[in-house]
Design a protein around this motif. Sequence first.
Motif, PDB file in Angstrom:
ATOM      1  N   LYS A 198       0.786  -1.100   0.019  1.00 17.38           N
ATOM      2  CA  LYS A 198      -0.036   0.026  -0.168  1.00 17.38           C
ATOM      3  C   LYS A 198       1.009   1.154  -0.051  1.00 17.38           C
ATOM      4  CE  LYS A 198      -3.705  -2.264   2.728  1.00 17.38           C
ATOM      5  NZ  LYS A 198      -4.542  -2.342   3.876  1.00 17.38           N
ATOM      6  N   HIS A 199       0.134   2.388  -0.171  1.00 19.38           N
ATOM      7  CA  HIS A 199       1.040   3.518   0.030  1.00 19.38           C
ATOM      8  C   HIS A 199       1.157   3.754   1.467  1.00 19.38           C
ATOM      9  CE1 HIS A 199       0.609   4.892  -4.182  1.00 19.38           C
ATOM     10  NE2 HIS A 199      -0.661   4.747  -4.192  1.00 19.38           N
ATOM     11  N   ILE A 200       2.528   4.115   1.688  1.00 18.16           N
ATOM     12  CA  ILE A 200       2.580   4.047   3.307  1.00 18.16           C
ATOM     13  C   ILE A 200       2.754   5.824   3.475  1.00 18.16           C
ATOM     14  CG2 ILE A 200       4.203   3.727   5.151  1.00 18.16           C
ATOM     15  CD1 ILE A 200       2.950   1.226   3.950  1.00 18.16           C
ATOM     16  N   LEU A 201       1.834   6.088   4.644  1.00 16.46           N
ATOM     17  CA  LEU A 201       1.972   7.434   4.961  1.00 16.46           C
ATOM     18  C   LEU A 201       2.394   7.452   6.281  1.00 16.46           C
ATOM     19  CD1 LEU A 201      -1.902   8.164   3.911  1.00 16.46           C
ATOM     20  CD2 LEU A 201       0.197   8.565   2.674  1.00 16.46           C
ATOM     21  N   LEU A 202       3.536   8.163   6.457  1.00 19.98           N
ATOM     22  CA  LEU A 202       4.199   8.066   7.999  1.00 19.98           C
ATOM     23  C   LEU A 202       4.003   9.386   8.590  1.00 19.98           C
ATOM     24  CD1 LEU A 202       6.401   6.970   9.749  1.00 19.98           C
ATOM     25  CD2 LEU A 202       8.057   8.570   8.701  1.00 19.98           C
ATOM     26  N   HIS A 203       3.291   9.067   9.913  1.00 24.67           N
ATOM     27  CA  HIS A 203       2.767  10.490  10.683  1.00 24.67           C
ATOM     28  C   HIS A 203       3.844  10.373  11.617  1.00 24.67           C
ATOM     29  CE1 HIS A 203       0.878  12.799  13.485  1.00 24.67           C
ATOM     30  NE2 HIS A 203       0.110  13.254  12.572  1.00 24.67           N
ATOM     31  N   ALA A 204       4.529  11.708  11.617  1.00 23.08           N
ATOM     32  CA  ALA A 204       5.276  12.082  12.864  1.00 23.08           C
ATOM     33  C   ALA A 204       5.143  13.434  13.223  1.00 23.08           C
ATOM     34  CB  ALA A 204       6.746  11.780  12.378  1.00 23.08           C
ATOM     35  N   SER A 205       4.725  13.486  14.454  1.00 22.51           N
ATOM     36  CA  SER A 205       4.518  14.861  15.022  1.00 22.51           C
ATOM     37  C   SER A 205       5.281  15.108  16.404  1.00 22.51           C
ATOM     38  CB  SER A 205       2.999  15.414  14.680  1.00 22.51           C
ATOM     39  OG  SER A 205       3.185  16.794  15.057  1.00 22.51           O
ATOM     40  N   THR A 206       5.034  16.453  16.895  1.00 19.47           N
ATOM     41  CA  THR A 206       5.691  16.455  18.405  1.00 19.47           C
ATOM     42  C   THR A 206       4.427  17.133  19.380  1.00 19.47           C
ATOM     43  OG1 THR A 206       7.633  16.552  17.319  1.00 19.47           O
ATOM     44  CG2 THR A 206       7.510  17.454  19.563  1.00 19.47           C
ATOM     45  N   PRO A 207       3.347  16.528  19.746  1.00 18.92           N
ATOM     46  CA  PRO A 207       2.588  17.232  20.446  1.00 18.92           C
ATOM     47  C   PRO A 207       3.117  17.730  21.707  1.00 18.92           C
ATOM     48  CG  PRO A 207       2.435  14.818  20.734  1.00 18.92           C
ATOM     49  CD  PRO A 207       3.358  14.980  19.582  1.00 18.92           C
ATOM     50  N   LYS A 208       2.614  18.776  22.255  1.00 15.29           N
ATOM     51  CA  LYS A 208       3.251  19.602  23.504  1.00 15.29           C
ATOM     52  C   LYS A 208       1.775  19.506  24.441  1.00 15.29           C
ATOM     53  CE  LYS A 208       7.360  20.252  22.113  1.00 15.29           C
ATOM     54  NZ  LYS A 208       8.429  19.433  22.343  1.00 15.29           N
ATOM     55  N   GLY A 209       2.246  19.519  25.686  1.00 17.55           N
ATOM     56  CA  GLY A 209       1.123  19.792  26.708  1.00 17.55           C
ATOM     57  C   GLY A 209       0.630  21.494  26.779  1.00 17.55           C
ATOM     58  N   SER A 210      -0.258  21.430  27.363  1.00 20.73           N
ATOM     59  CA  SER A 210      -0.696  22.863  27.453  1.00 20.73           C
ATOM     60  C   SER A 210      -0.072  23.955  28.028  1.00 20.73           C
ATOM     61  CB  SER A 210      -2.186  22.859  28.063  1.00 20.73           C
ATOM     62  OG  SER A 210      -2.181  22.383  29.453  1.00 20.73           O
ATOM     63  N   GLU A 211       0.798  23.432  28.747  1.00 22.98           N
ATOM     64  CA  GLU A 211       1.875  24.161  29.641  1.00 22.98           C
ATOM     65  C   GLU A 211       3.260  24.602  28.818  1.00 22.98           C
ATOM     66  OE1 GLU A 211       3.838  20.390  29.634  1.00 22.98           O
ATOM     67  OE2 GLU A 211       1.764  20.673  30.126  1.00 22.98           O
ATOM     68  N   SER A 212       3.135  24.018  27.414  1.00 23.16           N
ATOM     69  CA  SER A 212       4.442  24.311  26.401  1.00 23.16           C
ATOM     70  C   SER A 212       4.299  25.941  26.196  1.00 23.16           C
ATOM     71  CB  SER A 212       4.104  23.748  25.142  1.00 23.16           C
ATOM     72  OG  SER A 212       4.986  23.835  24.180  1.00 23.16           O
ATOM     73  N   PHE A 213       5.648  26.478  26.077  1.00 23.53           N
ATOM     74  CA  PHE A 213       5.923  27.703  25.914  1.00 23.53           C
ATOM     75  C   PHE A 213       5.458  28.330  24.273  1.00 23.53           C
ATOM     76  CE2 PHE A 213       9.072  30.918  24.369  1.00 23.53           C
ATOM     77  CZ  PHE A 213       8.581  31.938  25.248  1.00 23.53           C
ATOM     78  N   ARG A 214       5.306  27.412  23.389  1.00 28.23           N
ATOM     79  CA  ARG A 214       5.016  27.863  22.232  1.00 28.23           C
ATOM     80  C   ARG A 214       3.831  26.992  21.582  1.00 28.23           C
ATOM     81  NH1 ARG A 214       9.863  29.109  18.656  1.00 28.23           N
ATOM     82  NH2 ARG A 214       8.270  29.892  17.351  1.00 28.23           N
ATOM     83  N   PRO A 215       2.715  26.912  22.327  1.00 24.41           N
ATOM     84  CA  PRO A 215       1.663  26.110  21.714  1.00 24.41           C
ATOM     85  C   PRO A 215       1.128  26.071  20.418  1.00 24.41           C
ATOM     86  CG  PRO A 215       0.895  27.575  23.405  1.00 24.41           C
ATOM     87  CD  PRO A 215       2.350  27.794  23.269  1.00 24.41           C
TER      88      PRO A 215
END
Length: 169
Positions: free
Chosen positions: A17-34
């Motif tokens: 199949k077409h491989i879709l790689l998801h990569a991201s960096t979620p941050k908690g609500s206390e993050s400096f730059r949400p």
Amino acid sequence: EPKDVLRDRLFRENSQKHILLHASTPKGSESFRPWVYETIDEYVRNLNLIISELVSTEGYFLAIRFRETNDLSEADLRQLLLPADCYEIYSNGTFDEYLLASDVLISYSSTTIEEALQNRIPVLQFDPDGKYAHISAPSISSDGSLKLNSIYFCQSQFHLSPMLDFICD
């Protein structure tokens, strides 16, 4: 290791199949730059939007590259994602292997975007709220057309499938 061997090893029955790689960096609500990063709620919602689009689409497999944080465990993520056969969560092995075995990287904001571009892997930046694009990129136009590029910006769940079809074709 050749790409097809790597795909077979990592994605087994989904390797054709077409491989879709998801990569991201979620941050908690206390993050400096949400606004530059997805909050955990946005991260889960965005993954579920992608999954809901792929459930009704043949030929795609979503590989979610996940790093556990203090705010979100892999077990919690599994509980929060829609149940479907079109994705799997991967937290072991090297990111490079997953990237090189993939057809497209989907991300919100991450250094993985630059890594994908350096390795000639097309990138789809996905923010259904349309508030942030990590790198300026073309989006689907009002007439539904899209110009060939190495990076794209999708700001609507409804444009996700046509954009993925365009990129993978």
